[in-house]
Structure formats: structure tokens, C-alpha cells
Write a protein that holds these residues in place. Structure first.
Motif, PDB file in Angstrom:
ATOM      1  N   HIS A 160     -29.580 -35.931 -23.495  1.00  0.00           N
ATOM      2  CA  HIS A 160     -30.878 -36.540 -23.234  1.00  0.00           C
ATOM      3  C   HIS A 160     -30.756 -38.003 -22.797  1.00  0.00           C
ATOM      4  O   HIS A 160     -30.126 -38.820 -23.469  1.00  0.00           O
ATOM      5  CB  HIS A 160     -31.761 -36.453 -24.481  1.00  0.00           C
ATOM      6  N   LYS A 205     -39.822 -38.647 -27.172  1.00  0.00           N
ATOM      7  CA  LYS A 205     -38.650 -37.872 -26.754  1.00  0.00           C
ATOM      8  C   LYS A 205     -37.471 -37.953 -27.715  1.00  0.00           C
ATOM      9  O   LYS A 205     -36.461 -37.287 -27.523  1.00  0.00           O
ATOM     10  CB  LYS A 205     -38.211 -38.337 -25.359  1.00  0.00           C
ATOM     11  N   LEU A 220     -32.335 -41.072 -27.071  1.00  0.00           N
ATOM     12  CA  LEU A 220     -31.948 -41.009 -25.661  1.00  0.00           C
ATOM     13  C   LEU A 220     -30.781 -41.956 -25.425  1.00  0.00           C
ATOM     14  O   LEU A 220     -30.724 -43.047 -25.992  1.00  0.00           O
ATOM     15  CB  LEU A 220     -33.112 -41.435 -24.750  1.00  0.00           C
TER      16      LEU A 220
END
Length: 327
Positions: free
Chosen positions: A55, A263, A266
Motif C-alpha cells: 500500500h 487507508k 501507507l
């Protein structure tokens, strides 16, 4: 001079790694020069990560020439917030973070209003190599703007906090949370005045802080304690870091990551020459931990065993956690 020698001997006895040791025994020995472009060029890093299913912030577009700068409006058409950065920049230089649009212009995270022509001029400067390592011509990447997890609101000033984990032959050995300050201009860069906070590898709990090479307990802008903060999804960060060994092939790297509120963890970038201030933040020496990893690898080699990223993560948590083992 005698006092300096005495001080260095004391530091060495505690397992503190100096820059000469880092360069000779780790950077030069474990990092092949032909693999440096993978980490020095953020676009190559991102492309490799995407291919490996790791990611990273979404890539909106790449600009490689002045002529391609004309497509900036097209790239930004569906995005009101974004980040523009040099592919080969260092220390956060050349990065512009846009948080919103305003009357046909753009508003940076600090509130500055920037016109479209100004953005194009900045892109031209990036392409010319103004911010690149060695001053070589560069490329521009435009990507998703990370929104920090709310947990950082009280211990950070503007900007995006990030997490650096030092990885030796795929084994995480030390971690640090970097918090922007007013002095650092909202950038998570220690040399510009950001705070470094040690992180327990076993639990993801923050430890002591260092600011301008001095130990601190509170953020200078928010007056909030920087220790004792539980970082969410810590195993997620550790797995990402451990897996970067296969991603780039370099044996000694710093993995820089962020925690986005939507999210999760990352990867931002990789660094083949990570700094040593992380030892101050953790009150521990990299040499001590490196020796443990090297001894473990020697034993595995005798048995013909190669560990997976998750096994390497577990080893690191068992041996380098402040709570599970006193340094």
C-alpha cells in the motif's frame, strides 16, 4: 580531546552506532549501488510497491518534461487536494501539499493561496533538478494527500507525522515517530526541527522524544505528552517494513510510512542512508540490535533456513521490544 574519546568509548559500550560504522559496515556493505535508484527515485519505489501489492498513496500522474506540464490541469481535474513532489528529492524539499481549491486557485496546508501558473513554475524547477540528489534532471509525481489519523491531532503541528523503521536484512530493528512542529514548517524532518519519538517495536507504544538533539517529554507547540501514545495497527506497519527488503533488495534501509485516517498504513518512501538520531529517541544503540540480527542470520544460514517477512517481524518484536526486554 581525552573527554571526547572517553565519551565515544562510553557510547560505543552502549551499542551506539556512529556514522562511520553505519557507512562502512552497513550502507556500503549491504546496499548495492546498482539498486540505489529503486529507493532514490520515489516513482520507481511506488511502481515496485504497487506491483508487489504494498500500500502506497495513490499516484495521480507523472510529469517528465516541460511540455507535459501542460497536462497539469487534466491531472488535477478530479482532485481538490493533492501533493506535488520531486521524484528524487530529499529532506522534504520541493514538496507542495495542497489541501483545497479557492476561487480558481489552490490553498496549501498552511493556508497560502497558489495560482496555477505558480504551480507550473514550481514543476519546472523540479524538472530542472533544483531539488534532486546531485542536481540532476528530475521527474514530478502528483499523488494522494494523506490525511493523518486523528490520534496525531494533539501531538503534531500541521503537516503529516510519519513513522520510520530501520530494517536490517529484512528485520525491523528500531522505529521512530516523527512529528512536525512550527519550527519545521509542518514537515516531519528532524533536521528542520521536527520531533523524533521512539516507538516500542513490540507494542507500537511511543517512548521518549528528541527535539534539536535534546530529550523532551512534551510537544513544543501543543504542550502534549509525546510518550505513551498507542499507534494503531502497529503490526501492519511492521509487516510493511519487513517486506520492503524483498521490494528493493537493499540490506540496510529506513522505511518511511504514514497512517492515513481512511487507508491505514501507507509507505511513503525508502531511504538507503537513514540517519542515526533514531537512537536518541529510543535511548538504545543500533549496533547492539544489528549484532543480534547478524548472529541470528548466521544460525539460520547453518540450517539453510530463510524466514518470511512475518517471521522476521516476530523475531524483532521478541528481541527489541522495550517492554519484553530491557536494553
Amino acid at each position: 580531546m581525552l573527554n571526547l574519546i572517553k565519551t565515544w568509548k562510553e557510547l560505543s559500550a552502549k551499542g551506539i552506532m556512529g556514522i562511520n560504522r553505519r557507512n562502512a559496515d552497513f550502507v556500503l556493505k549491504l546496499n548495492r549501488r546498482d539498486l540505489y535508484p529503486v529507493v532514490d527515485d520515489k516513482i520507481l519505489t511506488k511502481e515496485r510497491a504497487i506491483a508487489a501489492g504494498i500500500h502506497v498513496p495513490e499516484l495521480y500522474g507523472i510529469i517528465e518534461t516541460e511540455k507535459e506540464a501542460q497536462k497539469l490541469g487534466e491531472i488535477l481535474a478530479n482532485h481538490k487536494d493533492f501533493v506535488i513532489k520531486p521524484a528524487q528529492g530529499a529532506g522534504g524539499d520541493g514538496i507542495i501539499v495542497i489541501a483545497d481549491r479557492y476561487e480558481g486557485r489552490y490553498k496549501s496546508v498552511s493556508g497560502k493561496i497558489i495560482g496555477h501558473e505558480e504551480l507550473e513554475h514550481h514543476i519546472s524547477s523540479i524538472l530542472s533538478g533544483l531539488y534532486s540528489l546531485g542536481g540532476h534532471r528530475d521527474r514530478v509525481l502528483i499523488e494522494y494527500r494523506v490525511t493523518p489519523d486523528p490520534i496525531f491531532k494533539s501531538i503534531s503541528y500541521e503537516g503529516v507525522p510519519d513513522i520510520r523503521i530501520i530494517v536490517l536484512m529484512g528485520y525491523p530493528v528500531m522505529a521512530m515517530l516523527r512529528l512536525p512542529t512550527r519550527q519545521s514548517g509542518g514537515k516531519a524532518n528532524l533536521h528542520q526541527g521536527a520531533i523524533g519519538v521512539g516507538v516500542d517495536l513490540a507494542t507500537g507504544l511511543t517512548l521518549k522524544g528528541t527535539w534539536l538533539n535534546n530529550k523532551i517529554t512534551k510537544h513544543p507547540d501543543t504542550a502534549t505528552e509525546v510518550s505513551g501514545v498507542q499507534l494503531p495497527d502497529w503490526d501492519g506497519f511492521m509487516k510493511l517494513a519487513a517486506g520492503c527488503y524483498e521490494l528493493c533488495g537493499l540490506g540496510y534501509i529506513g522505511v518511511d510510512m504514514v497512517l492515513d485516517q481512511d487507508k491505514g498504513p501507507l509507505i511513503l518512501e525508502l531511504n538507503a542512508r537513514p540517519g542515526l538520531n533514531i537512537q536518541i529517541a529510543n535511548d538504545a544503540g543500533l549496533t547492539t540490535r544489528a549484532n543480534i540480527v547478524e548472529a541470528h542470520l548466521a544460525e539460520l544460514a547453518k540450517k539453510g533456513i530463510t524466514e518470511t517477512p512475518e517471521e522476521r517481524m516476530r523475531f524483532a518484536q521478541e528481541h527489541f521490544g522495550h517492554i519484553t526486554q530491557a536494553e
